[in-house]
Every structure is written in C-alpha cells, then in structure tokens.
Scaffold this active site. Structure first.
Site, PDB file in Angstrom:
ATOM      1  N   GLU A 243       0.821  -1.215   0.000  1.00  0.00           N
ATOM      2  CA  GLU A 243       0.000   0.000   0.000  1.00  0.00           C
ATOM      3  C   GLU A 243       0.854   1.263   0.000  1.00  0.00           C
ATOM      4  OE1 GLU A 243      -3.347   0.505   2.644  1.00  0.00           O
ATOM      5  OE2 GLU A 243      -3.604  -1.664   2.788  1.00  0.00           O
TER       6      GLU A 243
ATOM      7  N   ASP B 240      -2.169  -4.103   3.529  1.00  0.00           N
ATOM      8  CA  ASP B 240      -2.264  -4.241   4.983  1.00  0.00           C
ATOM      9  C   ASP B 240      -3.165  -5.402   5.385  1.00  0.00           C
ATOM     10  OD1 ASP B 240      -0.563  -2.119   5.269  1.00  0.00           O
ATOM     11  OD2 ASP B 240      -2.119  -0.650   5.716  1.00  0.00           O
TER      12      ASP B 240
ATOM     13  N   ASP C 143      -5.734  -5.844   7.244  1.00  0.00           N
ATOM     14  CA  ASP C 143      -7.072  -5.597   7.774  1.00  0.00           C
ATOM     15  C   ASP C 143      -8.099  -5.666   6.643  1.00  0.00           C
ATOM     16  OD1 ASP C 143      -6.487  -3.315   6.373  1.00  0.00           O
ATOM     17  OD2 ASP C 143      -6.328  -2.017   8.127  1.00  0.00           O
TER      18      ASP C 143
ATOM     19  N   GLU D 287      -9.620  -3.284   5.047  1.00  0.00           N
ATOM     20  CA  GLU D 287      -9.329  -2.355   3.961  1.00  0.00           C
ATOM     21  C   GLU D 287      -8.215  -2.909   3.072  1.00  0.00           C
ATOM     22  OE1 GLU D 287     -10.990   0.445   3.259  1.00  0.00           O
ATOM     23  OE2 GLU D 287     -12.333   0.074   4.952  1.00  0.00           O
TER      24      GLU D 287
ATOM     25  N   TYR E 265       1.739  -4.013  13.334  1.00  0.00           N
ATOM     26  CA  TYR E 265       0.682  -3.241  12.672  1.00  0.00           C
ATOM     27  C   TYR E 265      -0.179  -2.526  13.704  1.00  0.00           C
ATOM     28  CZ  TYR E 265      -2.826  -2.103   9.161  1.00  0.00           C
ATOM     29  OH  TYR E 265      -3.679  -1.446   8.316  1.00  0.00           O
TER      30      TYR E 265
ATOM     31  N   ARG F 202      -3.193  -0.986  13.450  1.00  0.00           N
ATOM     32  CA  ARG F 202      -4.663  -0.983  13.389  1.00  0.00           C
ATOM     33  C   ARG F 202      -5.155  -2.376  13.762  1.00  0.00           C
ATOM     34  NH1 ARG F 202      -6.342   3.759  11.441  1.00  0.00           N
ATOM     35  NH2 ARG F 202      -4.932   4.957  10.096  1.00  0.00           N
TER      36      ARG F 202
ATOM     37  N   HIS G 276      -5.165 -11.234  14.515  1.00  0.00           N
ATOM     38  CA  HIS G 276      -4.197 -10.159  14.573  1.00  0.00           C
ATOM     39  C   HIS G 276      -3.505 -10.156  15.924  1.00  0.00           C
ATOM     40  CE1 HIS G 276      -6.455  -7.639  11.304  1.00  0.00           C
ATOM     41  NE2 HIS G 276      -6.078  -8.831  10.890  1.00  0.00           N
TER      42      HIS G 276
END
Length: 419
Positions: free
Chosen positions: A9, A82, A84, A86, A306, A308, A353
């Site tokens: 990203e 990433d 997640d 998104e 990470y 988030r 996660h």
C-alpha cells in the site's frame, strides 16, 4: 530470470521490503485505495442485490498503468497490502482492475522485519473474500445511509459537508448530550478536608457526616431538579462550610477505626488501536491523528507491529521476547509462571491479529533504539514497549488503609471524617 511482483500500500514500505526480499522480487506501491464507489449518484443498485458501481480514482490511473507494466515481466503477483479489511479489499480491487494472467497470492505480515516478510512469502494464501465482503458491505451501507442524509446537510447547513454511518450517530450523541446540559439544574455545595501533618505519612481526610447526616460530596447526592437526593443529606453552602471550619479549628480529632484490606491490581493488556490513542493523548498530549501518524511511521520502519488492531493477543514469539527481557532487566522473580492471556471485550475482534507491540523476535529497549528514534517517535515507542512488558509481569499487590476519624466542634457538632 523469473521475478515476482509484490504490491504494497505505502511507498514508504517499498525500500525496506525490497531489501528483505532481494533481487528476485520487484516491489511497487498502490498508494492506498485505487478505486471506490462512483462519486456521482448512489452508485448502488438497490433493485439488483445492492450491486455497487466502482470507478478508478483519477489520480491513480498512472499508478495502475505502472503496475500493469511491471506485471508484464512478472511470473507471480504477491499482494502485500495491509492485514485488515481495507487491505484485503485493496488486494481484491487490484485483481479486478489488473486482471492478472499469472498466479496471484496474498502475503500478510504484521511487522516489517526480515523473518516476518520471508514467512509471509512462504505462507502466502488466497484472498479472504469474507473480509472483502465485510469491507464492501460497510462501504455500501456508508453510501446508502450517508448519501440521502448528506443532501439534507447540504441544504440545511453547508454544501460540501458529509454524513454517514459514523458522523450521523455522533451528531445524535452530541445533540442528546446538549439537551441534557440544557435541562441540567445546577446545585452548589461545599466540602471540608482536614490535613494531618506530623504523621507518617502525612494524610488528609474528607468530612463525610455531621451529627449523623451524610454531607453532600458529588453529583450523585442530587436529583435531576438540583435538590438533595435524600431528605437527610446535608448540603453545606459557603457560610456553613466556613463556619464549621472555624468551630473545628481547636477541636481534638480522634481515630475511631483503622481498616486495612489487601488489593491486587492486574497489569493492563497490550495496546490496541483505541487504547494507544487514548494513552498517547493523556500521556504524550498527542491527538488521535498524531498518534496514528507516528505509529504508522514506526510500523513502516520496522519498529512496531501493525497499528490498526482490536486484538489484545500476543504471539508466542512476542510472549517469549517479553518474558526474556523482563527476566534479564528486572530479575526472574518478575516473570509469572505462565504467560498472560487477555480476552478482548469486542465480540468482533479479529483475534488472528496481534496487539501493538515492539517488532522482532527480541525486543529492543528505548535506550537501544535511541540513536534511530527521536522526539514523538521515541516517546510513543517507549509507551508501547513499556505496556507490552508490563502486560506480562506479576500483579501489583499491597494494602489499602481506611481511617475513620471523629471530632466535636466548639458548638457540639459531631463530625466524621474518612481518608
């Protein structure tokens, strides 16, 4: 020579990931999302299973062209967006746009270290369409809810503002709180506190009762009209408080009872996104946006995992690293017999996660990274490092002491005080 194209990203990750993967891999960045719902109209066909209509961002057409060109010389496409919802959706959108004719795999990592990147390549997987569906559903709901509401906002407030599934409930909360504030009936009360010096240690006690009547000491002692919640509650005004203080000036204070009780305080869990923002705000005086911007930089440079996440889980590697560092820095007596596990309060937490923690198989202390980090970067790293280690240390134990004190005023009033 065969090469693999890796798409991440952020452009900030390209250099470090390229160094870890070597010459057989070409790393390019999508620079975030590459397409979204068509900006004009609803862009969701409510009569056809809510089918969305997407369009590529104008400023991403050059990026897409560069990715297509790079894919011509590749024999494999690795999507490293990433980890997640998104990120999963971005990978799917890239496949939909690029239409690769070479094998496509999804590589996921939660820290940018050599071992993590190599493991992500070795353990690559297919795109998780459950996460893609989750992100797409959220985006569609945002448009279905926000588009008509935004039109009202434009007419009633100002053109250009937006309202969606987050902003609209937030406004409702603000309105409800404002109505409560407008309906609030203020009440004033005074309290007394006695300071006892020359003791070991010095301490203070608060006035709790006069002649057996509880003294008002907070909002819970008043009802919605501003009157005392109980008929026998004593509300001291300024004159009454100052007068009682004067009548107690030469009084003898006697200890009525001393109660001790043990307490045990469990360390707080490792940081998740929301708690990092909260503590970063209270301890470092940073806004939520500043915290996330600094954390993003620490993640992309390989200092933390990470940032988030809604999971308080630590991997076995992290648990071993934390326990080893605690033992070496503070002594084995500060290492519990078994690692601590924290359950997330969120029913929808993505437990696959990890919590936010220092990156790597061994943790570097703030002193060890002091030559590489400065200012807010170092302070936030220190906060994450401290919280991670503390989460794996024993409970704090001790005793609380509650002292009840009595004194009679010169007018014969019987007062009670509590520490």
């Amino acid at each position: 020579m065969p090469k693999s194209l890796v798409i991440v990203e952020s452009p900030n990750k390209v250099k470090s990931i390229s160094a870890y993967l070597g010459a057989d891999y070409v790393v390019k960045a999508s620079v975030g999302h590459v397409r979204d719902l068509e900006p004009r109209g609803l862009a969701v066909d409510v009569d056809n299973h809510f089918k969305p209509t997407y369009s590529i961002y104008d400023n991403k057409k050059k990026v897409i062209a560069e990715l297509r060109a790079a894919m011509k010389d590749a024999d494999e496409l690795l999507l490293a967006t990433d980890e997640d919802r998104e990120g999963e959706a971005i990978s799917w959108h890239l496949v939909e746009i690029l239409k690769p004719r070479i094998p496509v795999r999804r590589m996921v990592f939660h820290e940018i270290t050599k071992s993590a990147i190599e493991r992500a390549v070795a353990e690559s997987r297919d795109i998780d369409y459950r996460l893609v569906d989750a992100q797409e559903s959220r985006r569609i709901v945002d448009r279905l809810f926000g588009y008509p509401v935004s039109e009202v906002v434009w007419r009633k407030i100002r053109t250009g503002l937006s309202a969606g599934r987050v902003q609209s409930p937030a406004v409702r909360l603000v309105v409800q709180r404002e109505r409560e504030r407008m309906a609030f009936v203020p009440s004033s009360y005074w309290s007394l506190e006695a300071a006892f010096a020359g003791t070991s240690p010095d301490f203070t006690a608060a006035l709790t009762a006069v002649d057996g009547r509880k003294v008002a000491a907070g909002k819970n002692d008043f009802d919605a009209t501003g009157a005392p919640a109980k008929a026998d509650t004593l509300v001291l005004d300024e004159d009454a408080a100052l007068g009682l203080s004067a009548r107690l000036r030469d009084a003898n204070f006697a200890v009525g009872s001393v109660e001790t009780s043990p307490y045990r305080s469990r360390p707080k869990p490792p940081f998740i996104t929301s708690t990092l923002q909260q503590v970063g705000g209270s301890r470092l005086r940073m806004s939520a946006q500043q915290v996330m911007r600094v954390a993003q930089g620490l993640y992309e440079r390989g200092f933390i995992t990470y940032m988030r996440t809604d999971s308080t889980t630590l991997s076995q590697t992290a648990l071993d690293a934390a326990r080893s560092q605690i033992s070496s820095m503070f002594g084995p007596q500060y290492v519990p017999d078994a690692p601590r596990a924290y359950a997330s309060k969120s029913k929808n937490a993505q437990e696959a996660h990890e919590a936010i923690r220092p990156a790597g198989e061994t943790f570097r202390s703030p002193e060890e990274v002091g030559n590489e980090l400065r200012g807010a970067d170092l302070e936030l790293y220190r906060l994450i490092w401290q919280r991670t280690l503390a989460s794996q240390m024993p409970d704090a134990t001790g005793q609380t002491v509650r002292v009840r004190i009595a004194a009679a005023s010169s007018a014969g009033e019987q007062t009670e005080w509590t520490t």
